[in-house]
Design a protein around this motif. Structure first.
Motif, PDB file in Angstrom:
ATOM      1  N   PHE A 180      -1.417   0.201 -11.188  1.00  0.00           N
ATOM      2  CA  PHE A 180      -0.902   1.560 -11.005  1.00  0.00           C
ATOM      3  C   PHE A 180       0.118   1.900 -12.087  1.00  0.00           C
ATOM      4  N   LEU A 221       2.259   1.752  -3.453  1.00  0.00           N
ATOM      5  CA  LEU A 221       1.246   2.317  -4.350  1.00  0.00           C
ATOM      6  C   LEU A 221       1.153   3.828  -4.180  1.00  0.00           C
ATOM      7  N   GLY A 222       1.181   4.276  -2.922  1.00  0.00           N
ATOM      8  CA  GLY A 222       1.149   5.717  -2.670  1.00  0.00           C
ATOM      9  C   GLY A 222       2.343   6.425  -3.297  1.00  0.00           C
ATOM     10  N   LEU A 223       3.498   5.793  -3.213  1.00  0.00           N
ATOM     11  CA  LEU A 223       4.706   6.384  -3.800  1.00  0.00           C
ATOM     12  C   LEU A 223       4.648   6.382  -5.328  1.00  0.00           C
ATOM     13  N   ALA A 275       0.839  -1.207   0.000  1.00  0.00           N
ATOM     14  CA  ALA A 275       0.000   0.000   0.000  1.00  0.00           C
ATOM     15  C   ALA A 275       0.872   1.254   0.000  1.00  0.00           C
ATOM     16  N   SER A 276       1.960   1.214   0.739  1.00  0.00           N
ATOM     17  CA  SER A 276       2.882   2.357   0.753  1.00  0.00           C
ATOM     18  C   SER A 276       3.546   2.541  -0.608  1.00  0.00           C
ATOM     19  N   HIS A 297       1.899   6.593  -7.066  1.00  0.00           N
ATOM     20  CA  HIS A 297       0.937   7.662  -7.361  1.00  0.00           C
ATOM     21  C   HIS A 297       1.598   9.040  -7.255  1.00  0.00           C
ATOM     22  N   ALA A 298       2.514   9.184  -6.303  1.00  0.00           N
ATOM     23  CA  ALA A 298       3.208  10.466  -6.106  1.00  0.00           C
ATOM     24  C   ALA A 298       4.378  10.650  -7.071  1.00  0.00           C
ATOM     25  N   ALA A 349       9.337   3.746  -4.286  1.00  0.00           N
ATOM     26  CA  ALA A 349       8.376   2.663  -4.513  1.00  0.00           C
ATOM     27  C   ALA A 349       9.112   1.364  -4.798  1.00  0.00           C
TER      28      ALA A 349
END
Length: 188
Positions: free
Chosen positions: A79, A22-24, A19-20, A26-27, A33
């Motif tokens: 992603f 994925l956030g990276l 999940a972390s 996205h950023a 990531a």
């Protein structure tokens, strides 16, 4: 044996790492990531080893581990499809995700019948290739726009290899389950 044990804890930690990551993604922080994805992949190797070492293998763990693998790999690939210039074709991801859902359903059916239906060699190698393809894709994105051509080529070759082995291992799982499915149909 309960479901709360070290190997299952390692499997669940993979969800948080994923999940972390994925956030990276996205950023647009592809290097970080990549680091988190590699850590998640290491926990995948460790959970099975630790389960055997500590004699903590369970039917729950045999379902949890591959389910988390599938969630992690599918989510990261989805992603990556959304990243402009990411080099991950949507059709490849659709093939991988479809196979993973079908085999997870099949594994759940077999385990529900009391049949241990753990990972096969081709399935394990498929996961390694999928992870390697994701690592190459994240590396290419982290190095963009100056990614060396060999990194981009490695990403493409690994993606194709992962898709082909994904299909092959799916057929192998169905071949292994077919006699049991036929028995079910004949008996019911």
């Amino acid at each position: 044996m309960g479901i709360v044990n070290v190997p299952n804890g390692l499997s669940v930690s993979r969800l948080f790492l994923g999940a972390s990551a994925l956030g990276l993604i996205h950023a647009g922080m592809f290097g970080w990531a990549l680091v988190l994805f590699l850590l998640a992949a290491i926990t995948d190797t460790l959970d099975g080893y630790v389960a055997r070492l500590l004699h903590q293998e369970t039917a729950f763990g045999r379902q949890l581990d591959p389910m988390i693998d599938k969630l992690l790999i599918a989510a990261v690939l989805i992603f990556l499809v959304a990243v402009p210039g990411g080099g991950v074709p949507a059709w490849m991801v659709a093939v991988i995700v479809s196979r993973e859902l079908i085999i997870q359903w099949l594994r759940s059916m077999m385990e529900g019948k009391g049949v241990a239906f753990g990972a096969k060699s081709a399935g394990k190698l498929k996961t390694v290739l999928q992870c390697a393809a994701i690592v190459a894709a994240l590396l290419a994105l982290a190095m963009a726009p100056d990614a060396p051509s060999w990194v981009v080529s490695a990403r493409d070759v690994l993606l194709w290899a992962a898709v082909l082995l994904t299909i092959y291992s799916g057929v192998e799982y169905f071949a292994a389950a077919a006699p049991l499915l036929r028995e079910d149909r004949a008996g019911g």
